[in-house]
Scaffold this active site. Structure first.
Site, PDB file in Angstrom:
ATOM      1  N   SER A  20       0.819  -1.215   0.000  1.00 46.41           N
ATOM      2  CA  SER A  20       0.000   0.000   0.000  1.00 46.41           C
ATOM      3  C   SER A  20       0.852   1.265   0.000  1.00 46.41           C
ATOM      4  CB  SER A  20      -0.911   0.016   1.230  1.00 46.41           C
ATOM      5  OG  SER A  20      -1.596   1.254   1.286  1.00 46.41           O
ATOM      6  N   SER A  22      -0.589   4.115   0.751  1.00 48.25           N
ATOM      7  CA  SER A  22      -1.287   5.042   1.638  1.00 48.25           C
ATOM      8  C   SER A  22      -0.451   5.512   2.825  1.00 48.25           C
ATOM      9  CB  SER A  22      -2.584   4.406   2.133  1.00 48.25           C
ATOM     10  OG  SER A  22      -3.460   4.231   1.045  1.00 48.25           O
ATOM     11  N   LYS A  71     -13.934  -4.246   2.018  1.00 46.10           N
ATOM     12  CA  LYS A  71     -14.843  -3.094   1.925  1.00 46.10           C
ATOM     13  C   LYS A  71     -16.284  -3.449   2.292  1.00 46.10           C
ATOM     14  CE  LYS A  71     -12.013  -0.532  -1.379  1.00 46.10           C
ATOM     15  NZ  LYS A  71     -11.919   0.189  -2.639  1.00 46.10           N
ATOM     16  N   ASN A  92     -14.593   2.423   2.139  1.00 48.21           N
ATOM     17  CA  ASN A  92     -13.131   2.487   2.043  1.00 48.21           C
ATOM     18  C   ASN A  92     -12.514   3.387   3.103  1.00 48.21           C
ATOM     19  OD1 ASN A  92     -13.457   5.139   1.107  1.00 48.21           O
ATOM     20  ND2 ASN A  92     -11.795   4.933  -0.386  1.00 48.21           N
ATOM     21  N   THR A 158     -20.931  -8.991 -18.491  1.00 47.80           N
ATOM     22  CA  THR A 158     -22.052  -9.729 -17.891  1.00 47.80           C
ATOM     23  C   THR A 158     -23.208  -8.766 -17.661  1.00 47.80           C
ATOM     24  OG1 THR A 158     -20.409 -11.086 -16.773  1.00 47.80           O
ATOM     25  CG2 THR A 158     -22.678 -11.272 -15.978  1.00 47.80           C
TER      26      THR A 158
HETATM   27  P1  ATR Z   1     -13.440  -4.388  -8.877  1.00 50.43           P
HETATM   28  O1  ATR Z   1     -14.358  -4.632  -7.718  1.00 50.43           O
HETATM   29  O2  ATR Z   1     -12.027  -4.220  -8.482  1.00 50.43           O
HETATM   30  O3  ATR Z   1     -13.925  -3.300  -9.767  1.00 50.43           O
HETATM   31  P2  ATR Z   1     -14.531  -6.757 -10.040  1.00 50.43           P
HETATM   32  O4  ATR Z   1     -15.677  -6.646  -9.117  1.00 50.43           O
HETATM   33  O5  ATR Z   1     -13.842  -8.076 -10.172  1.00 50.43           O
HETATM   34  O6  ATR Z   1     -13.393  -5.720  -9.722  1.00 50.43           O
HETATM   35  O7  ATR Z   1     -15.058  -6.252 -11.468  1.00 50.43           O
HETATM   36  C1  ATR Z   1     -14.277  -6.392 -12.580  1.00 50.43           C
HETATM   37  C2  ATR Z   1     -14.951  -5.747 -13.794  1.00 50.43           C
HETATM   38  O8  ATR Z   1     -14.128  -5.973 -14.939  1.00 50.43           O
HETATM   39  C3  ATR Z   1     -16.292  -6.330 -14.120  1.00 50.43           C
HETATM   40  O9  ATR Z   1     -17.059  -5.376 -14.787  1.00 50.43           O
HETATM   41  C4  ATR Z   1     -15.896  -7.467 -15.062  1.00 50.43           C
HETATM   42  O10 ATR Z   1     -16.926  -7.888 -15.917  1.00 50.43           O
HETATM   43  P3  ATR Z   1     -18.019  -9.016 -15.440  1.00 50.43           P
HETATM   44  O11 ATR Z   1     -19.037  -8.289 -14.621  1.00 50.43           O
HETATM   45  O12 ATR Z   1     -18.534  -9.539 -16.712  1.00 50.43           O
HETATM   46  O13 ATR Z   1     -17.224 -10.027 -14.635  1.00 50.43           O
HETATM   47  C5  ATR Z   1     -14.825  -6.794 -15.875  1.00 50.43           C
HETATM   48  N1  ATR Z   1     -13.916  -7.773 -16.464  1.00 50.43           N
HETATM   49  C6  ATR Z   1     -13.015  -8.534 -15.833  1.00 50.43           C
HETATM   50  N2  ATR Z   1     -12.352  -9.327 -16.698  1.00 50.43           N
HETATM   51  C7  ATR Z   1     -12.891  -9.073 -17.922  1.00 50.43           C
HETATM   52  C8  ATR Z   1     -12.641  -9.562 -19.254  1.00 50.43           C
HETATM   53  N3  ATR Z   1     -11.697 -10.494 -19.483  1.00 50.43           N
HETATM   54  N4  ATR Z   1     -13.368  -9.053 -20.272  1.00 50.43           N
HETATM   55  C9  ATR Z   1     -14.322  -8.129 -20.048  1.00 50.43           C
HETATM   56  N5  ATR Z   1     -14.601  -7.612 -18.820  1.00 50.43           N
HETATM   57  C10 ATR Z   1     -13.892  -8.078 -17.785  1.00 50.43           C
END
Ligand code: ATR
Length: 300
Positions: A20, A22, A71, A92, A158
């Site tokens: 970190s 921070s 979080k 956070n 998704t």
């Molecule tokens: P964080 O909380 O750090 O933002 P997360 O909750 O894992 O991380 O979210 C990751 C984001 O990146 C999501 O929008 C994810 O899409 P999905 O909701 O479909 O999982 C997106 N993401 C991660 N890997 C991806 C990939 N290979 N292609 C497209 N989107 C991706």
């Protein structure tokens, strides 16, 4: 500085946490403001976020930064919650107020502040496309709503996650797959996906054709290392104004400092500490997933 019996203790909880930045930022800020306080990193195992809140309470810790993966549990464990924490279920920042521990979330407002500071952008009324629907995207969408963005569209792999994230936008954000008209017409395009590995996603990796980016647009990426991600490079080539992730990291910390101290953050001091920390290798190997390590929202 001299640590005495009166020195207030602040810290960050995370797993892992040794990487970190921070402590550097906040200790520099406390010193610059002549505040008798120290900020340390507390390694707290996954699942122990609520226990850490109770420990902070009994130890008289004055404030906490909270990073992955705590979080959500911390949001549930504090006594009171800011509107952002209520909306997101993610906290956070913990602030002691008398005997109460109050949860805040400065990630989204830190992002909005970075747009203002680095590009003079006010999001009010803007048409925005947010790429991604995870925790970072959700914090940004919630802040866009509070700062009165005009229209938000969430583009995500998704759809169910996109819909859940879009519901955070008070007027009802729309959801979509990336499409040319949508991105070309946006005033502001934000990459908040976790595709930060190896210096940020190529635009194509997040379903974006660089030809959709245009002059006059603002394109932001919350990945901060390198400062010029492939997406930002493509945006610059198209004549867009680009904003990297470093500002979000800086401003979310500055907002934490202000919540804890009631004093304006010494922004330049904190920016210098951040720059310095980026020049130095982390003291220990980073054990978290590499793609996570370069995003502003993951590095309190
Ligand atoms: P964080 O909380 O750090 O933002 P997360 O909750 O894992 O991380 O979210 C990751 C984001 O990146 C999501 O929008 C994810 O899409 P999905 O909701 O479909 O999982 C997106 N993401 C991660 N890997 C991806 C990939 N290979 N292609 C497209 N989107 C991706």
């Amino acid at each position: 500085m001299l640590i005495t019996g009166t020195t207030a203790v602040f810290g960050v909880i995370g797993d892992p946490v040794t990487h970190s930045r921070s402590p550097l930022l906040h200790n520099a800020a406390f010193a610059a403001r002549g505040i008798d306080a120290v900020y340390v990193a507390f390694p707290v195992r996954s699942g122990n976020g609520a226990a850490a809140v109770e420990a902070a309470r009994s130890l008289g810790v004055r404030g906490l930064s909270v990073t992955m993966p705590h979080k959500d549990l911390v949001a549930a464990g504090v006594d009171r919650r800011s509107p952002a924490v209520e909306a997101l279920g993610a906290c956070n920042t913990v602030v002691r107020d008398g005997d109460d521990l109050v949860g805040h979330n400065t990630d989204g407002d830190g992002f909005i502040a970075s747009l203002g500071a680095e590009a003079g952008v006010d999001v009010a009324g803007l048409r925005v496309v947010v790429l991604g629907a995870g925790g970072a995207a959700r914090a940004i969408i919630d802040a866009l709503a509070r700062h009165r963005a005009g229209l938000v569209t969430v583009v995500n792999r998704t759809l169910a996650n996109a819909e859940r994230a879009a519901a955070l936008f008070a007027n009802g954000a729309s959801t979509s797959v990336a499409d040319a008209a949508l991105v070309s017409n946006a005033d502001l395009v934000i990459n908040a996906t976790s595709l930060g590995m190896a210096g940020g996603p190529a635009p194509e990796a997040i379903g974006l054709d660089p030809a959709w980016l245009r002059q006059g647009q603002i394109v932001a990426d919350i990945v901060y290392q390198p400062t010029q991600t492939p997406l930002l490079r493509a945006a610059s080539t198209a004549g867009a104004i680009v904003v990297g992730g470093l500002g979000m990291l800086l401003h979310q910390a500055a907002l934490q400092f202000e919540l804890w101290t009631g004093t304006p953050a010494p922004l330049q001091v904190m920016a210098d500490a951040l720059d310095q920390s980026l020049l130095e290798p982390a003291k220990q190997p980073i054990v978290q997933k590499a793609h996570r390590s370069d995003r502003a929202a993951d590095w309190e």
